[in-house]
Design a protein around this motif. Structure first.
Motif, PDB file in Angstrom:
ATOM      1  N   TYR A  67       0.832  -1.202   0.000  1.00  0.00           N
ATOM      2  CA  TYR A  67       0.000   0.000   0.000  1.00  0.00           C
ATOM      3  C   TYR A  67       0.868   1.254   0.000  1.00  0.00           C
ATOM      4  CZ  TYR A  67       1.008   0.007   5.044  1.00  0.00           C
ATOM      5  OH  TYR A  67       1.642   0.009   6.255  1.00  0.00           O
ATOM      6  N   SER A  88       0.229   5.532   0.758  1.00  0.00           N
ATOM      7  CA  SER A  88      -0.637   6.628   1.155  1.00  0.00           C
ATOM      8  C   SER A  88       0.187   7.910   1.090  1.00  0.00           C
ATOM      9  CB  SER A  88      -1.191   6.419   2.570  1.00  0.00           C
ATOM     10  OG  SER A  88      -1.995   7.513   2.963  1.00  0.00           O
ATOM     11  N   SER A 130       0.296  12.383   0.437  1.00  0.00           N
ATOM     12  CA  SER A 130      -0.425  13.658   0.465  1.00  0.00           C
ATOM     13  C   SER A 130       0.510  14.782   0.043  1.00  0.00           C
ATOM     14  CB  SER A 130      -1.000  13.948   1.857  1.00  0.00           C
ATOM     15  OG  SER A 130       0.033  14.074   2.816  1.00  0.00           O
ATOM     16  N   ASN A 174      -4.654  14.049  -1.881  1.00  0.00           N
ATOM     17  CA  ASN A 174      -4.404  12.768  -1.212  1.00  0.00           C
ATOM     18  C   ASN A 174      -4.521  11.620  -2.210  1.00  0.00           C
ATOM     19  OD1 ASN A 174      -4.365  13.369   1.931  1.00  0.00           O
ATOM     20  ND2 ASN A 174      -5.994  14.616   1.051  1.00  0.00           N
ATOM     21  N   SER A 219      -4.300   7.257  -2.363  1.00  0.00           N
ATOM     22  CA  SER A 219      -4.269   6.003  -1.610  1.00  0.00           C
ATOM     23  C   SER A 219      -4.328   4.838  -2.588  1.00  0.00           C
ATOM     24  CB  SER A 219      -5.453   5.937  -0.631  1.00  0.00           C
ATOM     25  OG  SER A 219      -5.440   4.720   0.088  1.00  0.00           O
ATOM     26  N   ASN A 229      -7.990  -1.497   9.341  1.00  0.00           N
ATOM     27  CA  ASN A 229      -8.786  -0.650   8.454  1.00  0.00           C
ATOM     28  C   ASN A 229     -10.208  -1.208   8.334  1.00  0.00           C
ATOM     29  OD1 ASN A 229      -9.047  -0.057   4.957  1.00  0.00           O
ATOM     30  ND2 ASN A 229      -9.354   1.446   6.544  1.00  0.00           N
TER      31      ASN A 229
END
Length: 327
Positions: free
Chosen positions: A67, A69, A71, A84, A86, A281
């Motif tokens: 993964y 993530s 920003s 953002n 993801s 999550n």
């Protein structure tokens, strides 16, 4: 399978590459306020199960998930621009004898991108809480989806569905943790870029129909106009435990406005040290236009729920230093 391997490889390469870099931001505080704050979290989680003469039973398997993530947030004068990204992709493979010939099964598959561009009429930095903003969003997946163990009938694919949002409204941030956005004028587009799924009327598009003896293919997209609300709440609960949550609500003025689309997501990250972490999550989705086959044979709108628990390696890169916490 190839895309899964590629994403996981890129994730591992990214993590490995960052180890060789010197993170100057952790060595000294910034003396100049930077308009751009960049942050990226790379991670990979995996599990492996093996059984030999195990009386309780079990199946040998291996799973891996990668993964990202990231920003990129801009703030200067009366303007702000928050972005953002993801990405997540994971799979489970049964191995050894007795795997039934089952192929790779997805455990997570997500592409999400959001952007908020805002202007504040208040020039005071301390009082700058209300912005007139334009918000956009995009969501889809990497690979085909199936209802396992059935791997013959595809139920989803890349851009089937794909969701686009566009909303104009007010963005209110009473503190650094909470952001509220409300829009009375928002657009939502659903794309089903797969004619087989479109013909079946998947994800709310108009299905194929026969008119005067002529077959009319199913629509590849659906547009909606309505009201939109979004809440984001991010907070470090205690040291090394961080929570990120998002809630999105949408009501279609043009058709059944009482049916509210819901998209909620809560992510807890538990940081063990610089490299090792755990994550939990939860995601909940409800869309009245999406019909789902239930276990009891029913067919219709259903609340969708997903939970993912991971333990593995992660690494964070950023170009700023967090301000010291007030005692």
């Amino acid at each position: 399978m190839n895309k899964l391997i590629l994403l996981i490889a890129l994730t591992i390469i990214g993590v490995t590459f960052t180890q060789a870099q010197t993170d100057t931001t952790t060595q000294k505080a910034d003396t100049v306020v930077k308009p751009w704050k960049l942050k990226a979290l790379y991670g990979s989680n995996g599990t492996q199960s093996s059984f030999v003469n195990w009386n309780a039973g079990g199946r040998n398997s291996i799973s891996l998930m990668g993964y990202v993530s990231a920003s990129a947030n801009y703030l200067q004068h009366q303007w702000k621009w928050d972005n953002n990204l993801s990405l997540a992709l994971g799979g489970l493979q049964y191995i050894g004898k007795g795997n039934g010939g089952e192929g790779l099964q997805k455990t997570d598959d997500r592409i999400e991108l959001s952007s908020t561009f805002g202007y504040s009429f208040d020039k005071s930095i301390e009082k700058k809480q209300l912005y007139f903003s334009l918000i956009t969003g995009f969501r889809t997946q990497f690979l085909d989806g199936f209802v396992y163990p059935n791997t013959l009938d595809r139920v989803s694919s890349f851009m089937a569905p794909g969701y686009f949002n566009l909303a104009l409204g007010l963005d209110y941030s009473p503190n650094k943790n909470l952001t509220l956005f409300i829009s009375p004028a928002a657009m939502k587009w659903t794309v089903v870029n797969d004619q087989v799924l479109a013909d079946a009327g998947s994800f709310g598009v108009d299905p194929a129909a026969i008119v005067d003896g002529v077959l009319i293919p199913g629509s590849l997209y659906r547009s909606e106009f309505g009201a939109y609300f979004k809440m984001k709440y991010n907070k470090e609960i205690v040291k090394n435990i961080e929570m990120k949550s998002t809630l999105e609500l949408f009501s279609n003025y043009l058709e059944n406005p009482e049916n509210i689309d819901i998209n909620g997501d809560v992510l807890f990250t538990f940081k063990v040290n610089k490299w090792f972490s755990a994550s939990l999550n939860w995601t909940v989705i409800y869309d009245h236009d999406i019909n789902i086959q239930s276990i009891d044979g029913g067919f219709g709108p259903r609340t969708q729920f997903k939970s993912v628990l991971g333990l593995g390696v992660s690494y964070t890169m950023k170009n700023f230093v967090d301000p010291p916490k007030k005692k």
